[in-house]
Design an enzyme around this catalytic site. Sequence first.
Site, PDB file in Angstrom:
ATOM      1  N   ASN A 144       0.862  -1.184   0.000  1.00  0.00           N
ATOM      2  CA  ASN A 144       0.000   0.000   0.000  1.00  0.00           C
ATOM      3  C   ASN A 144       0.899   1.234   0.000  1.00  0.00           C
ATOM      4  O   ASN A 144       1.568   1.509   0.999  1.00  0.00           O
ATOM      5  CB  ASN A 144      -0.895  -0.019   1.236  1.00  0.00           C
ATOM      6  CG  ASN A 144      -1.742   1.243   1.360  1.00  0.00           C
ATOM      7  OD1 ASN A 144      -1.757   2.096   0.487  1.00  0.00           O
ATOM      8  ND2 ASN A 144      -2.451   1.361   2.480  1.00  0.00           N
ATOM      9  N   PRO A 145       0.942   2.003  -1.092  1.00  0.00           N
ATOM     10  CA  PRO A 145       1.878   3.128  -1.167  1.00  0.00           C
ATOM     11  C   PRO A 145       1.569   4.247  -0.179  1.00  0.00           C
ATOM     12  O   PRO A 145       2.405   5.111   0.066  1.00  0.00           O
ATOM     13  CB  PRO A 145       1.719   3.619  -2.612  1.00  0.00           C
ATOM     14  CG  PRO A 145       0.326   3.205  -2.991  1.00  0.00           C
ATOM     15  CD  PRO A 145       0.093   1.894  -2.290  1.00  0.00           C
ATOM     16  N   HIS A 146       0.359   4.213   0.420  1.00  0.00           N
ATOM     17  CA  HIS A 146      -0.015   5.249   1.383  1.00  0.00           C
ATOM     18  C   HIS A 146       0.216   4.791   2.818  1.00  0.00           C
ATOM     19  O   HIS A 146       0.039   5.574   3.754  1.00  0.00           O
ATOM     20  CB  HIS A 146      -1.481   5.632   1.193  1.00  0.00           C
ATOM     21  CG  HIS A 146      -1.817   6.041  -0.211  1.00  0.00           C
ATOM     22  ND1 HIS A 146      -1.314   7.180  -0.789  1.00  0.00           N
ATOM     23  CD2 HIS A 146      -2.585   5.427  -1.160  1.00  0.00           C
ATOM     24  CE1 HIS A 146      -1.762   7.283  -2.040  1.00  0.00           C
ATOM     25  NE2 HIS A 146      -2.526   6.231  -2.280  1.00  0.00           N
ATOM     26  N   GLY A 202      -0.976  -1.427   6.789  1.00  0.00           N
ATOM     27  CA  GLY A 202      -1.625  -1.651   8.064  1.00  0.00           C
ATOM     28  C   GLY A 202      -2.588  -2.818   7.920  1.00  0.00           C
ATOM     29  O   GLY A 202      -2.486  -3.624   6.982  1.00  0.00           O
ATOM     30  N   ASP A 203      -3.567  -2.894   8.827  1.00  0.00           N
ATOM     31  CA  ASP A 203      -4.469  -4.043   8.836  1.00  0.00           C
ATOM     32  C   ASP A 203      -5.533  -3.992   7.746  1.00  0.00           C
ATOM     33  O   ASP A 203      -6.261  -4.967   7.548  1.00  0.00           O
ATOM     34  CB  ASP A 203      -5.140  -4.150  10.210  1.00  0.00           C
ATOM     35  CG  ASP A 203      -4.124  -4.444  11.306  1.00  0.00           C
ATOM     36  OD1 ASP A 203      -3.458  -5.483  11.224  1.00  0.00           O
ATOM     37  OD2 ASP A 203      -3.977  -3.616  12.226  1.00  0.00           O
ATOM     38  N   GLU A 208      -8.749  -6.654   3.068  1.00  0.00           N
ATOM     39  CA  GLU A 208      -9.127  -6.687   1.658  1.00  0.00           C
ATOM     40  C   GLU A 208      -8.815  -8.047   1.037  1.00  0.00           C
ATOM     41  O   GLU A 208      -9.618  -8.600   0.273  1.00  0.00           O
ATOM     42  CB  GLU A 208      -8.401  -5.585   0.880  1.00  0.00           C
ATOM     43  CG  GLU A 208      -8.899  -4.177   1.155  1.00  0.00           C
ATOM     44  CD  GLU A 208      -8.324  -3.165   0.175  1.00  0.00           C
ATOM     45  OE1 GLU A 208      -7.803  -3.584  -0.884  1.00  0.00           O
ATOM     46  OE2 GLU A 208      -8.401  -1.960   0.461  1.00  0.00           O
ATOM     47  N   GLY A 234       1.864   0.225   8.423  1.00  0.00           N
ATOM     48  CA  GLY A 234       0.776   1.124   8.775  1.00  0.00           C
ATOM     49  C   GLY A 234       0.962   1.667  10.174  1.00  0.00           C
ATOM     50  O   GLY A 234       2.051   1.609  10.748  1.00  0.00           O
ATOM     51  N   GLY A 236      -1.192   0.758  12.907  1.00  0.00           N
ATOM     52  CA  GLY A 236      -1.553  -0.219  13.925  1.00  0.00           C
ATOM     53  C   GLY A 236      -0.756  -1.507  13.838  1.00  0.00           C
ATOM     54  O   GLY A 236      -0.129  -1.944  14.784  1.00  0.00           O
TER      55      GLY A 236
END
Length: 504
Positions: A144-146, A202-203, A208, A234, A236
């Site tokens: 996830n690039p974010h 993250g989670d 997904e 992430g 968490g």
Amino acid sequence: MSADEVPADASAAKMAASDLGELSPDSSLAVGNNVTLTLQSDALFVNDPKTKKDVRYCGLQVVASTASQSIPFYDILSAQISDSALILKYAKPVVKDDYTPSTLTYALDNGQTPPAKAEAWVEQLLKSAYGQAQRNKRLRVLINPHGGKGYAKDLYNEYAAPMFEAAGCKVDVEVTKYSGHATDIAEKMDIDAYDAILCCSGDGLPYEVLNGFAKRADAAEALAKVAIAMVPGGSGNAMAWNLFGTNSVSLTALNIIKGLRTPLDLVSLTQPGTRTLSFLSQSYGMIAESDLGTEHLRWMGAARFTFGFLTRLLRQVTYPCDISFKLETDSKQVMKERYLEYKKQKPPLRPIGCSEEVIGQGLPALKYGTVDDAVPSDWQTISTDTLSNFYAGNMAIMSADVNFFPAAAPNDGLIDVVMIDGAIGRMRALSMMTALEKGGFFDYPEVEVRKVHAYRLVPRGGKDGYISVDGERIPWQPFQVEVHPGLGTVLSKSGHLYEAQGPI
């Protein structure tokens, strides 16, 4: 410093030749420069007599540092013989919880060490290093690039990718392009081409992936065949904390390389017309609002949750609802006793592939129906106007310092539920929050804990609000949850326990 000149630690330097004489001759291998490699009970001992240098202080010799060392089997990544040389790669500790791959290369004399003996020794080393873990895993990596304030890709490339390469893993990397992209990838992926799918995020990304598998006609087969793991990326990172006990990217990579295929209880969550899977938690009330209602504060990292919790606590917000559940036990003592018995059991590892019973099978049928059906007659119902927190989970903790369920287990076939009444007062609530981080929360008398097979929650008193499932927001509607024992597969360090377990 060259790779074959790694200094010894104090404990390795104390290992004398007399220790080596007690071992089987097949456990030792003589290599170039008078070096002997010996397989001990839990480590590879490199006996290298050459002196590197004198360590001096004020002109006086203090100690002679040698290249001898002891490498724990868990840190061994790979070993192979190539062009009359033995190449060993291992995870070298850099600082606390951080590792980097390192290489030792030794010449082999075929006259002194026949190739067959060397090959047999290498196989013995790898068996000791991997045990029941699968070698050379085939990994599908989604980034996830974010994630990680936008650094997830950089964290993966710098700290995880080199470890996987050194371990001989086959890696296929893809950066997700939109919300739900991981769901689309999991729904369409070739489940025979990969052993595990890694979420560098993250989670949200594991959530997904699970629901991508759930959309497949062969959902049960996909969930059994392809293990899911997280590379922390992430705020968490609960999956990594629970299964590996760390937030370090490099140590998580090592744990994935040595990870055991572990069955994981999943739950189905139904709302009107929908069914989704959850692996971590479902929350309503202050916990959900503290998480989802602070999205604009992501720059604060994990502290945003604490900030959100405190602001709502000071306002003494309550959340009316009706809760029904199929109860197993509400005795904390029984939970502790069962958990301690569970710990003694042999880990129920999932074999590579899957059993014939699930080949081609979809999701299991819902034993208790959906949220649209009548509440079963043998369920208990609680109606409350003063609830402050409702948290149900499959895992022990929701983040590094928030431990709700010290009696949780990956595959005990039950959902852990915590409820807290909002009438307890601010100071007592603050004390309980501190206990979440330091231990003791579970034993507070105000903390109601239940282990259930299924439950239903119906929110009251508002047209909209926050309900969180694995950290993702779902519609403000009634929802029903039931557990599916061992439906999913993850990689874990122990094979049947959570590493982030609190005191019990």
